[in-house]
Design a protein around this motif. Structure first.
Motif, PDB file in Angstrom:
ATOM      1  N   CYS A   1       0.846  -1.193   0.000  1.00 28.11           N
ATOM      2  CA  CYS A   1       0.000   0.000   0.000  1.00 28.11           C
ATOM      3  C   CYS A   1       0.883   1.245   0.000  1.00 28.11           C
ATOM      4  N   HIS A   2       0.279   2.414   0.079  1.00 26.29           N
ATOM      5  CA  HIS A   2       1.062   3.651  -0.001  1.00 26.29           C
ATOM      6  C   HIS A   2       1.902   3.892   1.244  1.00 26.29           C
ATOM      7  N   CYS A   3       1.342   3.627   2.417  1.00 25.79           N
ATOM      8  CA  CYS A   3       2.089   3.904   3.653  1.00 25.79           C
ATOM      9  C   CYS A   3       3.062   2.791   3.994  1.00 25.79           C
ATOM     10  N   GLY A   4       2.912   1.621   3.370  1.00 27.86           N
ATOM     11  CA  GLY A   4       3.893   0.556   3.534  1.00 27.86           C
ATOM     12  C   GLY A   4       3.575  -0.457   4.621  1.00 27.86           C
TER      13      GLY A   4
ATOM     14  N   CYS B   1      -6.063  -0.666   2.975  1.00 30.95           N
ATOM     15  CA  CYS B   1      -5.251  -0.312   4.134  1.00 30.95           C
ATOM     16  C   CYS B   1      -6.028   0.694   4.988  1.00 30.95           C
TER      17      CYS B   1
ATOM     18  N   CYS C   1      -3.708   4.321   4.948  1.00 30.01           N
ATOM     19  CA  CYS C   1      -3.567   5.166   3.752  1.00 30.01           C
ATOM     20  C   CYS C   1      -4.734   5.016   2.791  1.00 30.01           C
TER      21      CYS C   1
HETATM   22 ZN   LIG Z   1      -1.277   1.876   3.894  1.00 29.21          ZN
END
Ligand SMILES: [Zn+2]
Length: 119
Positions: A11-14, A74, A77
């Motif tokens: 995902c974007h935040c990891g 997620c 994010c």
């Molecule tokens: Zn995320």
């Protein structure tokens, strides 16, 4: 066509991380409501070709319509990383958001039009 490769992504935040094996031969450009609104491009994987490596507890499920597809977002994010569903014959399938693969270049993929709106 490319060979099968193993990719990592998340995902974007990891917090949500996965590993998958795919040839990326079929990536959708689908006109259904959720693919359109989220800008999703999906490739379908057998469940054994997809492993969640981190963030199992950081996922929220989103269901709509006939609730056949369990979209996994997620919780931090908001990125939809993948979904779980069943094919018409009942076999389990993972629908991966290819944009979540590390280093993916969407413009280099061959997209296959899918008329999801009419399904
Ligand atoms: Zn995320």
């Amino acid at each position: 066509m490319q060979d099968e490769k193993t990719y990592t992504g998340g995902c974007h935040c990891g917090q949500v991380r996965f590993e998958c094996t795919t040839d990326l031969a079929m990536v959708t450009a689908c006109n259904c409501s959720i693919c359109t609104k989220k800008g999703l491009h999906i490739t379908f994987l057998a469940p054994q070709s997809f492993q969640l490596r981190a963030g199992e507890d950081n996922l929220r499920e989103y269901l709509f319509n006939r609730q056949m597809i369990r979209h996994q977002l997620c919780i931090d994010c908001g990125v939809e990383v993948f979904a779980r569903g069943k094919k018409p014959d009942g076999t389990e399938v993972v629908a991966l958001n290819v944009s979540c693969i590390d280093g993916i270049e969407l413009s280099r993929l061959t997209l296959t039009p899918v008329d999801g709106r009419s399904l």
